[in-house]
Each structure stands twice: as structure tokens, then as C-alpha cells.
Design an enzyme around this catalytic site. Structure first.
Site, PDB file in Angstrom:
ATOM      1  N   ILE A  19       0.847  -1.196   0.000  1.00 51.37           N
ATOM      2  CA  ILE A  19       0.000   0.000   0.000  1.00 51.37           C
ATOM      3  C   ILE A  19       0.883   1.246   0.000  1.00 51.37           C
ATOM      4  CG2 ILE A  19      -1.645   1.340   1.384  1.00 51.37           C
ATOM      5  CD1 ILE A  19      -2.837  -1.392   2.324  1.00 51.37           C
ATOM      6  N   GLN A  39      12.847  -1.384   6.345  1.00 53.45           N
ATOM      7  CA  GLN A  39      12.849  -1.913   7.703  1.00 53.45           C
ATOM      8  C   GLN A  39      14.198  -2.471   8.134  1.00 53.45           C
ATOM      9  OE1 GLN A  39      11.139  -5.534   8.647  1.00 53.45           O
ATOM     10  NE2 GLN A  39      11.125  -5.099  10.818  1.00 53.45           N
ATOM     11  N   ALA A  95       2.448  -8.558  13.807  1.00 51.60           N
ATOM     12  CA  ALA A  95       2.206  -9.471  14.926  1.00 51.60           C
ATOM     13  C   ALA A  95       2.912 -10.776  14.574  1.00 51.60           C
ATOM     14  CB  ALA A  95       0.713  -9.715  15.119  1.00 51.60           C
ATOM     15  N   TYR A 156      -7.660 -12.828  12.405  1.00 48.84           N
ATOM     16  CA  TYR A 156      -7.003 -11.525  12.549  1.00 48.84           C
ATOM     17  C   TYR A 156      -6.534 -11.336  14.001  1.00 48.84           C
ATOM     18  CZ  TYR A 156      -5.838  -6.754  11.128  1.00 48.84           C
ATOM     19  OH  TYR A 156      -5.173  -5.588  10.824  1.00 48.84           O
ATOM     20  N   LYS A 163      -5.209  -2.769  16.053  1.00 50.19           N
ATOM     21  CA  LYS A 163      -5.826  -1.757  15.173  1.00 50.19           C
ATOM     22  C   LYS A 163      -6.864  -0.932  15.931  1.00 50.19           C
ATOM     23  CE  LYS A 163      -3.758  -2.532  11.134  1.00 50.19           C
ATOM     24  NZ  LYS A 163      -2.692  -1.608  10.669  1.00 50.19           N
ATOM     25  N   THR A 194      -1.209  -8.243  -0.651  1.00 52.11           N
ATOM     26  CA  THR A 194       0.131  -7.672  -0.496  1.00 52.11           C
ATOM     27  C   THR A 194       0.977  -8.721   0.219  1.00 52.11           C
ATOM     28  OG1 THR A 194      -0.255  -6.755   1.708  1.00 52.11           O
ATOM     29  CG2 THR A 194      -0.880  -5.366  -0.150  1.00 52.11           C
ATOM     30  N   ALA A 196       1.846  -8.545   3.209  1.00 46.28           N
ATOM     31  CA  ALA A 196       1.286  -8.670   4.563  1.00 46.28           C
ATOM     32  C   ALA A 196       0.124  -9.654   4.624  1.00 46.28           C
ATOM     33  CB  ALA A 196       0.844  -7.303   5.075  1.00 46.28           C
TER      34      ALA A 196
HETATM   35  O1  0WE Z   1      -3.202  -5.807   9.025  1.00 49.59           O
HETATM   36  C1  0WE Z   1      -3.113  -6.709   8.215  1.00 49.59           C
HETATM   37  C2  0WE Z   1      -1.959  -7.686   8.304  1.00 49.59           C
HETATM   38  C3  0WE Z   1      -0.795  -7.186   9.099  1.00 49.59           C
HETATM   39  C4  0WE Z   1       0.226  -8.253   9.441  1.00 49.59           C
HETATM   40  C5  0WE Z   1       0.645  -9.224   8.548  1.00 49.59           C
HETATM   41  C6  0WE Z   1       1.603 -10.157   8.939  1.00 49.59           C
HETATM   42  C7  0WE Z   1       2.049 -11.284   8.039  1.00 49.59           C
HETATM   43  C8  0WE Z   1       3.459 -11.735   8.373  1.00 49.59           C
HETATM   44  C9  0WE Z   1       0.762  -8.233  10.708  1.00 49.59           C
HETATM   45  N1  0WE Z   1       1.694  -9.134  11.106  1.00 49.59           N
HETATM   46  C10 0WE Z   1       2.121 -10.076  10.249  1.00 49.59           C
HETATM   47  N2  0WE Z   1       3.064 -10.974  10.689  1.00 49.59           N
HETATM   48  C11 0WE Z   1       3.703 -11.810   9.861  1.00 49.59           C
HETATM   49  O2  0WE Z   1       4.544 -12.625  10.298  1.00 49.59           O
HETATM   50  N3  0WE Z   1      -4.088  -6.849   7.248  1.00 49.59           N
HETATM   51  C12 0WE Z   1      -5.204  -5.950   7.249  1.00 49.59           C
HETATM   52  C13 0WE Z   1      -4.077  -7.925   6.238  1.00 49.59           C
HETATM   53  C14 0WE Z   1      -4.785  -9.101   6.816  1.00 49.59           C
HETATM   54  O3  0WE Z   1      -4.149  -9.941   7.654  1.00 49.59           O
HETATM   55  C15 0WE Z   1      -5.067 -10.879   8.071  1.00 49.59           C
HETATM   56  C16 0WE Z   1      -6.316 -10.619   7.479  1.00 49.59           C
HETATM   57  C17 0WE Z   1      -6.144  -9.475   6.672  1.00 49.59           C
HETATM   58  C18 0WE Z   1      -7.184  -8.795   5.862  1.00 49.59           C
HETATM   59  C19 0WE Z   1      -4.910 -11.937   8.951  1.00 49.59           C
HETATM   60  C20 0WE Z   1      -6.006 -12.752   9.230  1.00 49.59           C
HETATM   61  C21 0WE Z   1      -7.234 -12.505   8.657  1.00 49.59           C
HETATM   62  C22 0WE Z   1      -7.406 -11.418   7.777  1.00 49.59           C
END
Ligand code: 0WE
Length: 256
Positions: A19, A39, A95, A156, A163, A194, A196
């Protein structure tokens, strides 16, 4: 929309499809000068390539958001480079992966909770604190959030809490910085593919569900997010602060 003479710091580029990458392209195309962060050494080359594609003379600087020293060094570098700053885009979250699947209560632990909140919420406040002295009047600070902050989205998990903290952070930061005419807002984006979201179990189901059930009957694009970041960065949004603005095809209005 015109961002001529505006200087923007963009945090959260991890790939071409981030993004933050699309926001960088759109802000640059509208006249903003950019400073991008990466990073760690692993991402340095990738972010520098993206910077070069946008514009040959965009600088990149390392910043690990878990480090106060890294954030202060970034502020010192920005001050030396430009003297002041107008826009901060905070598009980073983290996370531990094992907390983003399975049962919330079974998988949560103190460290994971703290890391998620530190990187995904506190880091936004830390940036404001460290950059406050060089933020111009009428600056705009923007972060990215997700519906999981207020409704339960399977898997999530702890990111939902982080958030929720981030969106409250936006309100308290907006109140704190409002007297300096600094605005603070969040964009709550619909799901997008993405890095993420790569490998998140059930992510494709979420995309399909939004396509089927959202008011607009489709998913959003990176460009639609970036255009709202452009609006929030510009003086066209001068009366808007402390808000979480949805760019989600209207999905959040659904009750059933
Ligand atoms: O905020 C996010 C994801 C942020 C994120 C992604 C990761 C992947 C790799 C935070 N921490 C990590 N840690 C890692 O090791 N989103 C809005 C995308 C997202 O993530 C999800 C979603 C959506 C949508 C996770 C579960 C369910 C839905």
C-alpha cells in the site's frame, strides 16, 4: 490535487505491491517530495529500486519501528535533509505470524500482544513525538487500519486489538496535535493482496466474501487507497482530523 512543495515521509514499503508503494507513486505524481524508509538491510535494495522507479533522486533511510533510536535518527536525518516535514504515511504493522491463525485465546501470549501493539500502534505515536519539532503547521499524518479493529475477523486475532488501539491513538493524537494545525487520520482499507496478507489462512475467502457482499460488489484497488491518502495529505481535507475513513467498497456498513 496539488502537493507541490510538500515533503512526505513514507514508512511501510516491503514490495512493489505494498500500500505504501502505491501511496508513494501517487503523492510523487502530485508534486510531493519523498523520503522512503526500509525496515532492515534485507529490504534496502528492494526499496531503493522502487524509489528509483518513481524518481531518480528519492532518498531511502533505514528505520526499524521497534527502536526509539532508529526513529530519532530518522527525524534527525529528515531535519538535516529538509528542515521540516508536511506528511507522514505510516503503513506498517506486525504481529508474530503464529498469532494470526487459530483460536485467539489459545494462541495469545504476553510477548505477542506487546509486539503487535508496539509495532502496529505505538510506533505511530512515537513518530509524532519524535517529528513534532519539525512538522510544519498544516501537516497531515496518515495511518492504515482494518475492519478487524471493531468486528471479529477470523484469524485476525491480536491484530484486531492493535488496530483498535491504533484508531483510538488517531483520535488522541489528533486532539493533542490539533492546536498546531496538524491533522491525524486513518484509512480503514478493505483487504488487498500484499506481502502482509500473503499466506494468511482464509485470506482468499475474505476477498471472495467482500466481492459477493460489499455494496460495490468488488474489492478495492491499491490506487483507490492511495487516492484517499492523497486527499488526506492535501489541503482539500483541511477540516478533517481524528477520523477513520473506510476505503472498502462499503463493506463495513453490512450487518448481515
Ligand atoms: O493488518 C493486516 C496484516 C498485518 C500483518 C501481517 C503479517 C504477516 C506476516 C501483521 N503481522 C504479520 N506478521 C507476519 O509474520 N491486514 C489488514 C491484512 C490481513 O491480515 C489478516 C487478514 C487481513 C485482511 C490476517 C487474518 C485474517 C485477515
Amino acid at each position: 490535487m496539488n502537493l507541490d512543495n510538500k515533503k512526505a515521509l513514507i514508512i511501510g514499503i516491503a514490495s512493489n505491491r505494498s500500500i505504501a508503494t502505491e501511496i508513494a507513486k501517487v503523492l510523487s505524481a502530485n508534486g510531493a517530495q519523498l523520503l522512503l524508509t526500509y525496515q532492515g538491510e534485507k529490504l534496502k535494495n528492494r526499496v531503493e529500486e522502487i524509489a528509483n522507479e518513481i524518481n531518480q533522486n528519492i532518498e531511502c533511510f533505514p528505520c526499524d519501528l521497534s527502536s526509539d533510536k532508529n526513529i530519532d535518527d530518522l527525524a534527525a536525518f529528515t531535519k538535516k535533509k529538509w528542515g521540516s516535514l508536511d506528511i507522514i504515511i505510516h503503513s506498517a504493522a506486525f504481529a508474530p505470524r503464529e498469532l494470526l491463525s487459530g483460536d485467539f485465546v489459545d494462541n495469545i501470549n504476553r510477548d505477542g500482544f506487546n509486539i503487535a501493539h508496539e509495532i502496529s500502534s505505538y510506533s505511530f505515536t512515537a513518530l509524532a513525538k519524535s517529528f513534532k519539532g519539525i512538522l510544519n503547521t498544516s501537516s497531515s499524518l496518515i495511518t492504515l487500519s482494518y475492519l478487524g479493529s471493531e468486528k471479529v475477523i477470523p484469524n485476525y486475532n491480536v491484530m484486531g486489538l492493535a488496530k483498535a488501539s491504533l484508531e483510538s491513538n488517531v483520535r488522541y493524537m489528533a486532539n493533542s496535535l490539533g492546536s498546531n494545525n496538524i491533522r491525524v487520520n486513518a484509512i480503514s482499507a478493505g483487504p488487498v493482496k500484499t506481502l502482509a496478507s500473503a499466506g494468511i489462512s482464509g485470506f482468499n475467502e475474505i476477498l471472495k466474501h467482500v466481492e459477493a457482499k460489499s455494496a460495490l460488489k468488488r474489492n478495492i484497488t491499491l490506487n483507490e487507497i492511495a487516492n484517499v491518502a492523497l486527499f488526506l495529505s492535501s489541503d482539500l481535507s483541511s477540516g478533517i482530523t481524528g477520523q477513520t475513513i473506510y476505503v472498502d467498497s462499503g463493506y463495513n456498513i453490512n450487518g448481515f
